[in-house]
Design a protein around this motif. Structure first.
Motif, mmCIF file in Angstrom:
data_model
loop_
_atom_site.group_PDB
_atom_site.id
_atom_site.type_symbol
_atom_site.label_atom_id
_atom_site.label_comp_id
_atom_site.label_asym_id
_atom_site.label_seq_id
_atom_site.Cartn_x
_atom_site.Cartn_y
_atom_site.Cartn_z
ATOM 1 N N ARG A 1 145.784 56.863 29.490
ATOM 2 C CA ARG A 1 144.696 55.891 29.475
ATOM 3 C C ARG A 1 143.846 55.978 28.228
ATOM 4 N NH1 ARG A 1 143.895 53.125 34.360
ATOM 5 N NH2 ARG A 1 142.324 52.172 33.056
ATOM 6 N N ASN B 1 146.302 47.738 26.738
ATOM 7 C CA ASN B 1 146.677 46.321 26.846
ATOM 8 C C ASN B 1 145.525 45.375 26.527
ATOM 9 O OD1 ASN B 1 145.125 46.803 29.031
ATOM 10 N ND2 ASN B 1 146.409 45.681 30.483
ATOM 11 N N ARG B 2 144.743 45.754 25.538
ATOM 12 C CA ARG B 2 143.596 44.904 25.215
ATOM 13 C C ARG B 2 143.750 44.218 23.867
ATOM 14 N NH1 ARG B 2 139.604 49.765 26.670
ATOM 15 N NH2 ARG B 2 141.045 50.649 25.149
ATOM 16 N N MET B 3 143.267 42.993 23.808
ATOM 17 C CA MET B 3 143.191 42.292 22.529
ATOM 18 C C MET B 3 141.839 42.644 21.920
ATOM 19 S SD MET B 3 144.676 38.570 23.508
ATOM 20 C CE MET B 3 145.831 38.414 24.878
ATOM 21 N N LEU B 4 141.824 42.963 20.626
ATOM 22 C CA LEU B 4 140.615 43.557 20.048
ATOM 23 C C LEU B 4 139.848 42.630 19.121
ATOM 24 C CD1 LEU B 4 142.128 47.088 19.383
ATOM 25 C CD2 LEU B 4 140.716 46.351 21.322
ATOM 26 N N SER B 5 140.546 41.790 18.367
ATOM 27 C CA SER B 5 139.805 40.858 17.511
ATOM 28 C C SER B 5 140.719 39.736 17.059
ATOM 29 C CB SER B 5 139.220 41.577 16.284
ATOM 30 O OG SER B 5 140.254 41.963 15.413
ATOM 31 N N PHE B 6 140.101 38.629 16.684
ATOM 32 C CA PHE B 6 140.868 37.492 16.167
ATOM 33 C C PHE B 6 140.088 36.844 15.039
ATOM 34 C CE2 PHE B 6 142.214 32.979 16.232
ATOM 35 C CZ PHE B 6 143.544 33.191 15.885
ATOM 36 N N GLU C 1 146.250 45.848 21.155
ATOM 37 C CA GLU C 1 146.860 47.119 21.503
ATOM 38 C C GLU C 1 148.333 46.890 21.833
ATOM 39 O OE1 GLU C 1 143.185 49.800 23.137
ATOM 40 O OE2 GLU C 1 144.137 48.480 24.609
ATOM 41 N N VAL D 1 149.852 45.003 25.009
ATOM 42 C CA VAL D 1 149.576 43.586 25.292
ATOM 43 C C VAL D 1 150.899 42.824 25.321
ATOM 44 C CG1 VAL D 1 148.582 41.481 24.286
ATOM 45 C CG2 VAL D 1 147.235 43.590 24.365
ATOM 46 N N ASP E 1 150.628 36.950 27.287
ATOM 47 C CA ASP E 1 149.168 36.913 27.334
ATOM 48 C C ASP E 1 148.587 36.342 26.043
ATOM 49 O OD1 ASP E 1 149.305 38.006 29.826
ATOM 50 O OD2 ASP E 1 148.794 40.045 29.204
ATOM 51 N N ALA F 1 146.321 32.957 25.900
ATOM 52 C CA ALA F 1 144.960 32.954 25.360
ATOM 53 C C ALA F 1 144.824 32.042 24.150
ATOM 54 C CB ALA F 1 144.548 34.381 24.983
ATOM 55 N N PHE F 2 145.870 31.949 23.318
ATOM 56 C CA PHE F 2 145.678 31.297 22.016
ATOM 57 C C PHE F 2 146.333 29.932 21.844
ATOM 58 C CE2 PHE F 2 144.408 35.618 21.207
ATOM 59 C CZ PHE F 2 143.238 35.392 20.501
ATOM 60 N N ARG G 1 144.017 27.120 22.009
ATOM 61 C CA ARG G 1 143.131 26.998 20.851
ATOM 62 C C ARG G 1 143.896 26.608 19.594
ATOM 63 N NH1 ARG G 1 140.045 32.715 21.513
ATOM 64 N NH2 ARG G 1 140.879 32.945 23.617
ATOM 65 N N ALA H 1 135.776 42.972 23.950
ATOM 66 C CA ALA H 1 136.520 42.089 23.049
ATOM 67 C C ALA H 1 137.684 41.430 23.791
ATOM 68 C CB ALA H 1 137.037 42.888 21.853
ATOM 69 N N ASP H 2 138.376 42.214 24.586
ATOM 70 C CA ASP H 2 139.549 41.702 25.305
ATOM 71 C C ASP H 2 139.161 40.582 26.272
ATOM 72 O OD1 ASP H 2 142.346 41.799 26.088
ATOM 73 O OD2 ASP H 2 141.670 42.741 27.940
ATOM 74 N N LEU I 1 138.193 37.490 24.159
ATOM 75 C CA LEU I 1 139.315 36.838 23.486
ATOM 76 C C LEU I 1 140.237 36.130 24.473
ATOM 77 C CD1 LEU I 1 140.294 39.493 20.801
ATOM 78 C CD2 LEU I 1 139.478 37.172 20.375
#
Lengths: 440, 245
Positions: free
Chosen positions: A20, A60-65, A75, A78, A82, A86-87, A90, B45-46, B49
C-alpha cells in the motif's frame, strides 16, 4: 494463491501481496525475486513469481494532468479504461492503445505496447516522458526521456525486470469525438493485404484480420481496417451536440470454460469463411465508436475461456520489411498445413521503432492464438524457426512457452539485457516465472 | 446545478475513499478530513482528475473533541452530507490487559464519532437539511469474546445514530446507519475472511450512495449479513456464552 496469465496456461501457486505504500513495496523488493503484477493481461507467465508477486492494485491514482501538453501522470496500477473514462469526455484519448483497455499503465510500459497506429506513431514508449522506478535498493529514481539514462530505454519493454514501475508521465492526444471513421478493404490474398498496408501508410490506424486457414490462391486473405478519429463535422447532425457520447455496449460473458471440442479446425474454418464474406460485403466507409473499434473483444467478458480449461497460447512475431513477404508466406503455410487456425489472427504493418528492448521493428507483425493441445507445441516450434530464419523476433507479453535458446537466437539484444541486469544488481532482485524460464 | 458537498471524516480509510469516489462520480464536491491530511494529496488529485469535481483536504482528529466546532467552522462550506468512516479495530487480546489502549479504541469508535456528528446534527437541524452517515459495525450487534472492546463502542455508536435519527426525523435531516460486515480493507488485511461475506470497498461506496439517495435508515452492504446477524442476536445468552465465534 493461484494466478495465471490471460491465456490461462500458466496457472501457478504464488505468494501475492498487495503493498500500500512505497515503504511496504521496498520491504518486498529487499526480499528478492519480485515481479510487479498489474492487470494480469500478459498472456503467459510474465507477471507471476512464485515467492514474490506484488499486486500493484494499491497504486491506482491519477496524480496530475496538463491541459497544454496532454501529459497525464498516473500511478502504475491505474487502468487504461479508467484513463479513457476520465479523459475522453474532455476530448483526450490514449496516444497508443493495445487491443484491450483492461491493462495497467505499468504493464503498458513494461511491455512497451503498440497499437494500430504503430506504423505512424511508434509504440507507447514514444509518448512516455518519464518513469519513476524503484530499484533493487528500494530507492526511487526518475528516468526522464532524453536524459541519457540508459535505464529509461531498458525499462520500456523490459517486462518489469529493471525495477518496479511506480509512476508514469505520458501524453494523451486531442480528439474531437469518440468516433472513428473506418474504411474496410477486402484483400483476397497476402500480397493484396500487404499492398493495402503499403498504400495506406498515411492512415492513422491500420490493422488486418487475416484468415490463417485459407490455402492456395486465397492464402492470407484479409480484411484490412483503416481508421481516423472523426472530427465533430464528420458526425451525423444528431450526434454533433454530444460527440463523446457513444452507445453503451452490451456485455456478453463467457460463463464457463468451453469444452475443448467447441473449437477445432472445422468451426474456425467456418467462422473465418463467414467473417471474410461479411467483411468483404461491408467494404467501404463507416462510423464506429471507440470501444467497438479499439476493443472489440472487451465486449465479451472472459473471452479467454472460450478455449476451455486448458487455455490457449498466443504467438506474436515481428518480421523485418525485407523478408516479411516470404516469412509471412511460410508462417501461413505452416499454419494452414497444420489446420490449426484461430479466430483472432491479426496482421499489422509496423513502422520504425526506437528503444533498447522494445518488441516492434519496421516490418510486419502477425499475432494469433491456439488452444493448447498435443499438436500445438510442435506447430509453435515450427513457427519459431520460420520467424528466426526470417530475421524476426517475439513479443514477450504474449509468450508462455518459448525456450531461452530460441529467444537468444531471435533477439541479439537479450545478451546485452542480461549483462545490464547483472551489472546493476537486478538479476536477483527482480524475476518472474517467465524471466526464469528464459534465463533473463 | 451544482451538487452539495460531501464531507468524509476518516478520509484516509479505504471505505471513506471508496465512498468519496462514489459521490464524486455523481458530481458532488468532496471534503476529505483526516489526521495529517496533507498526506492525502495523491488521493485528492485522483478524485479531482477522475470526476472533475472540487476536492479539499482538512486536518481532523476525532479524539480532539474540543476542536470539533472549530473544525466545522473552518470548512469551505457546511456540507450537504457528512460521512463518518472513522474507526480503529485495536488488538483485543492485548487491549484486555492494556486498559488505556482499550479506552482509546472505545473513544475512537464511539465518543469521538458521536461528538463530531452531534455537532453536525445541530447545524443541520438549524439549516433544516442534510444527511448524516455513520459507518458502524455488525460487531456492535452483540458482544463477543474476540472483539467486544471494539464491538461495545460500535454498539454505542449504533444506538447514538438511531437516537439521532429519531430526534431529527421531520426536521429535514436524515441519518443512515451502515453495518458493512466484512470488508477487504487495510484494517482487515491479513485476516482470513470468507469471500462470499466480504465486500470490496467500492461496494460499500455504491451502497452508501444508494442509501443516501433513497433515504434508507439502516443498511447492511451484503444482504446475507442481515440474516447472519438476526441469527446471532437470537441465540439465547446461556448458549451464546459457551460458544466460540
Amino acid at each position: 494463491m493461484k494466478i495465471a496469465g490471460w491465456g490461462g496456461t500458466t496457472r501457478q501457486d504464488c505468494r501475492v501481496t498487495r503493498p500500500r505504500s512505497e515503504a511496504e513495496l521496498a520491504a518486498l523488493v529487499a526480499e528478492g525475486g519480485l515481479i510487479a503484477r498489474g492487470a494480469g493481461r500478459a498472456y503467459g507467465d510474465a507477471a507471476q513469481s512464485a515467492l514474490n508477486t506484488a499486486d500493484m492494485g494499491g497504486f491506482n491514482r491519477m496524480l496530475s494532468f496538463d491541459e497544454a501538453t496532454g501529459q497525464l501522470v498516473a500511478e502504475a496500477g491505474v487502468r487504461l479504461s479508467d484513463v479513457i473514462a476520465a479523459f475522453l469526455p474532455r476530448g483526450w484519448f490514449p496516444a497508443v492503445t493495445p487491443g484491450t483497455k483492461h491493462v495497467s499503465i505499468g504493464g503498458m510500459v513494461a511491455a512497451d505496447v503498440h497499437g494500430k497506429n504503430h506504423h505512424k506513431d511508434g509504440s507507447f514508449g514514444a509518448f512516455v516522458d518519464w518513469i519513476d522506478l524503484m530499484g533493487p535498493d528500494g530507492a526511487v529514481r526518475r528516468l526522464t526521456r532524453g536524459d541519457n539514462d540508459e535505464m529509461f530505454g531498458w525499462t520500456l519493454g523490459g517486462m518489469g525486470l529493471t525495477g518496479v514501475i511506480l509512476r508514469v508521465a505520458f501524453r494523451l492526444r486531442r480528439v474531437e469525438s469518440g468516433w472513428i471513421r473506418q474504411t474496410t478493404i477486402a484483400a483476397p490474398n497476402l500480397a493484396a493485404a500487404m499492398a493495402a498496408f503499403e498504400a495506406h501508410q498515411d492512415a492513422t490506424y491500420s490493422v488486418a484480420w487475416i484468415d490463417c486457414l485459407a490455402r492456395g490462391p486465397q492464402a492470407g486473405r484479409s480484411i484490412v481496417m483503416l481508421g481516423e478519429h472523426a472530427g465533430a463535422s464528420d458526425l451525423p447532425a444528431d450526434r454533433r451536440t454530444a460527440p463523446f457520447r457513444t452507445p453503451a455496449r452490451r456485455k456478453l460473458t463467457v460463463p464457463f470454460n468451453a469444452p475443448s471440442f467447441a473449437l477445432n479446425g472445422l468451426t474456425v474454418r467456418a467462422f473465418n469463411e463467414l467473417y471474410y464474406r461479411q467483411g468483404a460485403k461491408k467494404a467501404g466507409d463507416s462510423l464506429v465508436d471507440w470501444d467497438a473499434y479499439f476493443y472489440p473483444l472487451d465486449a465479451i467478458h472472459g473471452w479467454n475461456r472460450i478455449y476451455g480449461r486448458r487455455g490457449f497460447v498466443q504467438f506474436q512475431c515481428a518480421i523485418p520489411l525485407a523478408t516479411a513477404a516470404e516469412g509471412l508466406r511460410n508462417l501461413l503455410d505452416a499454419i494452414g498445413r497444420a489446420g490449426q487456425g484461430s479466430f483472432l489472427a491479426v496482421l499489422k504493418r509496423f513502422g520504425p521503432q526506437e528503444g533498447r528492448i522494445s518488441f516492434p521493428m519496421e516490418g510486419y507483425t502477425l499475432a494469433l492464438d491456439f488452444p493448447l493441445h498435443g499438436g500445438t507445441t510442435a506447430l509453435l516450434e515450427r513457427l519459431d524457426r520460420i520467424t528466426v530464419a526470417a530475421g524476426g523476433r517475439f513479443y514477450l507479453a504474449k509468450d508462455a512457452r518459448m525456450t531461452p535458446h530460441t529467444l537468444r537466437k531471435a533477439d541479439k539484444r537479450m545478451a546485452e539485457f542480461i549483462a545490464m541486469r547483472e551489472a546493476n544488481g537486478l538479476t536477483d532482485a527482480f524475476s518472474s516465472t517467465q524471466s526464469e524460464r528464459l534465463a533473463l | 446545478m451544482t451538487k452539495g458537498a460531501v464531507l468524509i471524516l476518516g478520509g484516509r480509510s479505504d471505505m471513506g475513499l471508496a465512498i468519496a469516489h462514489a459521490f464524486a462520480a455523481e458530481g458532488h464536491p468532496i471534503q476529505l478530513a483526516a489526521r495529517g491530511s496533507a498526506g492525502l494529496e495523491a488521493d485528492r488529485a485522483d478524485l479531482a482528475l477522475r470526476h472533475s469535481v472540487a476536492v479539499s483536504l482538512h486536518d481532523f482528529d476525532v479524539l480532539d473533541t474540543a476542536g470539533h466546532e472549530g473544525f466545522i467552522d473552518a470548512l469551505p462550506a457546511l456540507p450537504e452530507v457528512v460521512v463518518c468512516a472513522v474507526g480503529a479495530m485495536g488488538d483485543q487480546a492485548a487491549d484486555e490487559h492494556d486498559i488505556p489502549a482499550a479506552v482509546t479504541v472505545m473513544r475512537t469508535n464511539f465518543e469521538g464519532p458521536a461528538a463530531i456528528l452531534a455537532a453536525f446534527a445541530n447545524r443541520f437541524e438549524a439549516r433544516r437539511s442534510g444527511t448524516i452517515v455513520g459507518i458502524s459495525s455488525v460487531a456492535g450487534e452483540r458482544g463477543r469474546a474476540t472483539n467486544y472492546i471494539y464491538g461495545s463502542a460500535k454498539a454505542g455508536f449504533t444506538a447514538f445514530l438511531s437516537g439521532l435519527r429519531n430526534r431529527l426525523a421531520g426536521k429535514g435531516v436524515h441519518v443512515v446507519t451502515v453495518l458493512p460486515g466484512f470488508v477487504a480493507t487495510r484494517m482487515t488485511a491479513g485476516m482470513d475472511l470468507p469471500a462470499k461475506l466480504t465486500a470490496q470497498p467500492s461496494e460499500v461506496g455504491r451502497a452508501v450512495l444508494r442509501a443516501v439517495k433513497t433515504r434508507r435508515n439502516v443498511i447492511y452492504v451484503r444482504p446475507i449479513w442481515q440474516v447472519i446477524m438476526a441469527v446471532i442476536r437470537n441465540i439465547p445468552e446461556g448458549v451464546f456464552k459457551g460458544m466460540k465465534i
